[in-house]
Each structure stands twice: as structure tokens, then as C-alpha cells.
Scaffold this motif. Structure first.
Motif, PDB file in Angstrom:
ATOM      1  N   LEU A  66       0.839  -1.147  -0.212  1.00 41.18           N
ATOM      2  CA  LEU A  66      -0.025   0.025  -0.038  1.00 41.18           C
ATOM      3  C   LEU A  66       0.996   1.186   0.090  1.00 41.18           C
ATOM      4  CD1 LEU A  66      -2.701   1.621   0.273  1.00 41.18           C
ATOM      5  CD2 LEU A  66      -2.425   1.189   2.992  1.00 41.18           C
ATOM      6  N   ARG A  67       0.758   2.108  -1.094  1.00 40.89           N
ATOM      7  CA  ARG A  67       1.204   3.458  -1.032  1.00 40.89           C
ATOM      8  C   ARG A  67       0.395   4.574  -0.789  1.00 40.89           C
ATOM      9  NH1 ARG A  67       3.682   0.536  -5.518  1.00 40.89           N
ATOM     10  NH2 ARG A  67       5.491  -0.203  -5.163  1.00 40.89           N
TER      11      ARG A  67
ATOM     12  N   ILE B 171       4.784  13.622   0.698  1.00 41.21           N
ATOM     13  CA  ILE B 171       5.407  12.484   1.440  1.00 41.21           C
ATOM     14  C   ILE B 171       4.785  11.327   0.999  1.00 41.21           C
ATOM     15  CG2 ILE B 171       6.184  11.526   3.630  1.00 41.21           C
ATOM     16  CD1 ILE B 171       5.815  14.413   4.673  1.00 41.21           C
ATOM     17  N   GLN B 172       5.508  10.393   0.317  1.00 45.22           N
ATOM     18  CA  GLN B 172       4.689   8.875   0.100  1.00 45.22           C
ATOM     19  C   GLN B 172       5.340   8.301   1.291  1.00 45.22           C
ATOM     20  OE1 GLN B 172       6.006   6.260  -3.443  1.00 45.22           O
ATOM     21  NE2 GLN B 172       4.070   7.273  -4.144  1.00 45.22           N
ATOM     22  N   VAL B 173       4.348   7.211   1.642  1.00 47.78           N
ATOM     23  CA  VAL B 173       4.352   6.046   2.564  1.00 47.78           C
ATOM     24  C   VAL B 173       4.253   4.784   1.792  1.00 47.78           C
ATOM     25  CG1 VAL B 173       4.094   5.154   4.730  1.00 47.78           C
ATOM     26  CG2 VAL B 173       3.647   7.678   4.331  1.00 47.78           C
ATOM     27  N   GLU B 174       5.097   3.850   2.104  1.00 50.27           N
ATOM     28  CA  GLU B 174       4.929   2.643   1.388  1.00 50.27           C
ATOM     29  C   GLU B 174       4.902   1.425   2.692  1.00 50.27           C
ATOM     30  OE1 GLU B 174       7.558  -0.603  -0.830  1.00 50.27           O
ATOM     31  OE2 GLU B 174       7.129   1.302  -2.041  1.00 50.27           O
ATOM     32  N   THR B 175       3.662   0.895   2.743  1.00 52.52           N
ATOM     33  CA  THR B 175       3.502  -0.278   3.814  1.00 52.52           C
ATOM     34  C   THR B 175       3.173  -1.516   3.395  1.00 52.52           C
ATOM     35  OG1 THR B 175       2.514  -0.531   6.141  1.00 52.52           O
ATOM     36  CG2 THR B 175       1.301   0.857   4.173  1.00 52.52           C
ATOM     37  N   LYS B 176       3.447  -2.711   4.047  1.00 48.79           N
ATOM     38  CA  LYS B 176       3.072  -4.029   3.692  1.00 48.79           C
ATOM     39  C   LYS B 176       1.713  -4.128   4.673  1.00 48.79           C
ATOM     40  CE  LYS B 176       5.802  -5.465   0.836  1.00 48.79           C
ATOM     41  NZ  LYS B 176       6.650  -6.812   0.909  1.00 48.79           N
TER      42      LYS B 176
ATOM     43  N   GLN C 114      -2.468   3.982  -3.188  1.00 48.08           N
ATOM     44  CA  GLN C 114      -2.373   3.162  -4.375  1.00 48.08           C
ATOM     45  C   GLN C 114      -1.997   1.748  -3.814  1.00 48.08           C
ATOM     46  OE1 GLN C 114       1.110   2.655  -6.954  1.00 48.08           O
ATOM     47  NE2 GLN C 114      -0.090   3.523  -8.392  1.00 48.08           N
ATOM     48  N   PHE C 115      -2.782   0.565  -4.538  1.00 48.91           N
ATOM     49  CA  PHE C 115      -2.366  -0.731  -3.963  1.00 48.91           C
ATOM     50  C   PHE C 115      -1.410  -1.375  -5.015  1.00 48.91           C
ATOM     51  CE2 PHE C 115      -4.699  -1.382  -0.207  1.00 48.91           C
ATOM     52  CZ  PHE C 115      -5.888  -0.782  -0.180  1.00 48.91           C
ATOM     53  N   ASP C 116      -0.495  -2.346  -4.736  1.00 50.28           N
ATOM     54  CA  ASP C 116       0.357  -2.695  -5.880  1.00 50.28           C
ATOM     55  C   ASP C 116       0.891  -4.102  -5.531  1.00 50.28           C
ATOM     56  OD1 ASP C 116       1.816  -3.028  -8.386  1.00 50.28           O
ATOM     57  OD2 ASP C 116       3.014  -1.096  -7.822  1.00 50.28           O
TER      58      ASP C 116
ATOM     59  N   ARG D  52       1.513  -3.783 -19.363  1.00 44.42           N
ATOM     60  CA  ARG D  52       0.833  -2.824 -18.557  1.00 44.42           C
ATOM     61  C   ARG D  52       0.610  -3.378 -17.158  1.00 44.42           C
ATOM     62  NH1 ARG D  52      -3.877  -0.352 -21.790  1.00 44.42           N
ATOM     63  NH2 ARG D  52      -4.262  -2.603 -22.369  1.00 44.42           N
ATOM     64  N   GLY D  53       0.832  -2.545 -16.161  1.00 47.74           N
ATOM     65  CA  GLY D  53       0.113  -2.761 -14.776  1.00 47.74           C
ATOM     66  C   GLY D  53      -1.023  -1.876 -14.447  1.00 47.74           C
ATOM     67  N   PHE D  54      -1.892  -2.469 -13.606  1.00 43.64           N
ATOM     68  CA  PHE D  54      -3.291  -1.531 -13.366  1.00 43.64           C
ATOM     69  C   PHE D  54      -3.363  -1.426 -12.140  1.00 43.64           C
ATOM     70  CE2 PHE D  54      -3.999  -3.270 -17.663  1.00 43.64           C
ATOM     71  CZ  PHE D  54      -4.158  -2.197 -18.270  1.00 43.64           C
ATOM     72  N   PRO D  55      -2.818  -0.973 -11.194  1.00 49.58           N
ATOM     73  CA  PRO D  55      -2.822  -0.816  -9.701  1.00 49.58           C
ATOM     74  C   PRO D  55      -4.009  -0.227  -9.387  1.00 49.58           C
ATOM     75  CG  PRO D  55      -1.199   0.963 -10.342  1.00 49.58           C
ATOM     76  CD  PRO D  55      -1.584   0.275 -11.841  1.00 49.58           C
ATOM     77  N   MET D  56      -4.560  -0.663  -8.267  1.00 48.10           N
ATOM     78  CA  MET D  56      -5.895  -0.041  -7.640  1.00 48.10           C
ATOM     79  C   MET D  56      -5.578   0.934  -6.885  1.00 48.10           C
ATOM     80  SD  MET D  56      -9.006  -1.008  -7.307  1.00 48.10           S
ATOM     81  CE  MET D  56     -10.402  -0.339  -6.054  1.00 48.10           C
ATOM     82  N   GLN D  57      -6.249   2.297  -7.362  1.00 47.60           N
ATOM     83  CA  GLN D  57      -5.958   3.703  -6.925  1.00 47.60           C
ATOM     84  C   GLN D  57      -7.077   4.073  -6.276  1.00 47.60           C
ATOM     85  OE1 GLN D  57      -4.292   6.195  -9.680  1.00 47.60           O
ATOM     86  NE2 GLN D  57      -2.450   4.692 -10.112  1.00 47.60           N
ATOM     87  N   ALA D  58      -7.105   5.134  -5.287  1.00 44.13           N
ATOM     88  CA  ALA D  58      -8.243   5.967  -4.888  1.00 44.13           C
ATOM     89  C   ALA D  58      -7.834   7.319  -5.309  1.00 44.13           C
ATOM     90  CB  ALA D  58      -8.422   5.808  -3.401  1.00 44.13           C
TER      91      ALA D  58
END
Length: 202
Positions: free
Chosen positions: A16-17, A83-88, A114-116, A161-167
Motif C-alpha cells: 500500500l502506497r 510525502i509518500q509512505v509505503e507499507t505492507k 495505491q495498492f500494488d 501494462r500494470g493496473f494498480p488499484m487507486q483511490a
């Protein structure tokens, strides 16, 4: 004969970003930059308190500019820090948001999430196989329709192409503008590979 085949593979996200922004308006550049610096430090501190590590935080944008105002009004400057945060922890978004809002209140903006999938290599292998089978089946059908026999492959070109889930982005978050029990749904991530395959006639 040239044909294009495509293959899609879906998988569950594991990353999750979240992108937060801090903005301040002041009468001069120095004051705006100083205020944003202090607020950004506060956001980073509370995010670290939520278990976000050193390599999971990064600055994705900084800007300072003079705001447009009607003639005769005081000059103002807007400074921002993104600021971007990346977490599992895919369920931890609410806690991160609560902590950031609690630290800086109305100065916080949520630019999006964004989920990836961190490692897509296995998905790409599978998508290529599907795309090649699709291209081969199309080529065999077209060759038969044309009255020819399909020969060997002479060239392959790939695109993916990749299609990440976004809000969508949310801005101007007030202290009462969020729900501490806010839940988000990761959904699925899709990877698509297209192969242009060139076949010779037999």
C-alpha cells in the motif's frame, strides 16, 4: 503474418502506497517554507511512531510559489511538501491517516493511495504464456482461413501494462473529516502483456 496476442493475470496486492501533502500559506517565502518544514517533521515523526521504517518514507515533491490574488491584496506564498509512505500493512491506512491528521490537522492533504504487487515477475511469466498462446491460436485460424500452413516464429515484440488499484485524491482534511475506523478494500491488481508475433508461412 503478424498477429497480436494478449494475456492478463490478476493477483492480490501486498503493498500500500499513501501520498500525504502538507501545505502552508505565508506572507513571505521563508515563513512558508519554515512552517511546512516543521509540519512535515511532525507528520514524519508520527508516521514513524506507527511503525513506518526509514526506507518506507520518501519525499515525492516540494514546491513554493506565489499565489494569485486580486490586485490590491497582500502578497502570499504557498509552500508544500509531498510525502509518500509505503507499507505492507494493507489494513493500516486508517491508523496512518489518523496519526497524520492528529499531528497537523487542517494542514494535511491526502493526495491518494495505491495498492500494488511488489514482485510481479511470476505474473509476467504467466501473462506472456497466455499472450503467446493467444497469438498462436489467432495465427493458426487466420492461416487456415487464408488457405496456408503456419510456419515458424520469426520475431516477437512485447509490451506490458500494470493496473494498480487507486483511490482519488482528497484535500483539506479537517480533524473531523475522517473516520478512525475507516476501512479500505485492496481489490485485485492486473498485469497485462501483449505480444506481437511474426510468423512465416510453412
Amino acid at each position: 503474418m503478424s498477429v497480436v496476442g494478449s494475456g492478463q493475470v490478476r493477483g492480490l496486492p501486498d503493498v500500500l502506497r499513501v501520498t500525504f501533502g502538507v501545505e502552508q500559506v505565508a506572507a513571505d517565502v521563508a515563513a512558508a517554507v519554515d512552517a511546512v518544514g516543521r509540519l512535515s517533521d511532525a507528520v514524519v515523526a508520527v508516521l514513524r511512531g506507527q511503525g513506518v521504517g526509514e526506507g518506507q518514507l520518501e519525499t515525492s515533491g516540494v514546491s513554493v510559489f506565489q499565489e494569485y490574488r486580486e490586485p490590491g491584496t497582500d502578497t502570499a506564498y504557498r509552500a508544500s511538501h509531498t510525502i509518500q509512505v509505503e507499507t505492507k500493512d494493507l489494513t493500516g491506512f486508517g491508523a496512518l491517516l489518523n496519526a497524520a491528521v492528529g499531528a497537523v490537522g487542517n494542514s494535511l492533504a491526502l493526495h491518494g493511495l495505491q495498492f500494488d504487487i511488489e514482485d510481479k515477475s511470476a505474473m509476467l511469466v504467466q501473462a506472456r504464456e497466455l499472450a503467446f498462446r493467444h497469438a498462436t491460436a489467432k495465427a493458426e485460424q487466420l492461416a487456415g482461413l487464408a488457405g496456408y500452413s503456419l510456419g515458424s516464429v520469426t520475431a516477437i515484440a512485447e509490451s506490458q501494462r500494470g493496473f494498480p488499484m487507486q483511490a482519488e485524491a482528497v484535500s483539506a482534511l479537517g480533524k473531523g473529516a475522517y473516520d478512525s475506523s475507516l476501512n479500505i478494500t485492496p481489490g485485485e491488481h492486473t498485469v497485462e502483456v501483449s505480444l506481437e508475433v511474426l510468423f512465416a508461412w510453412a
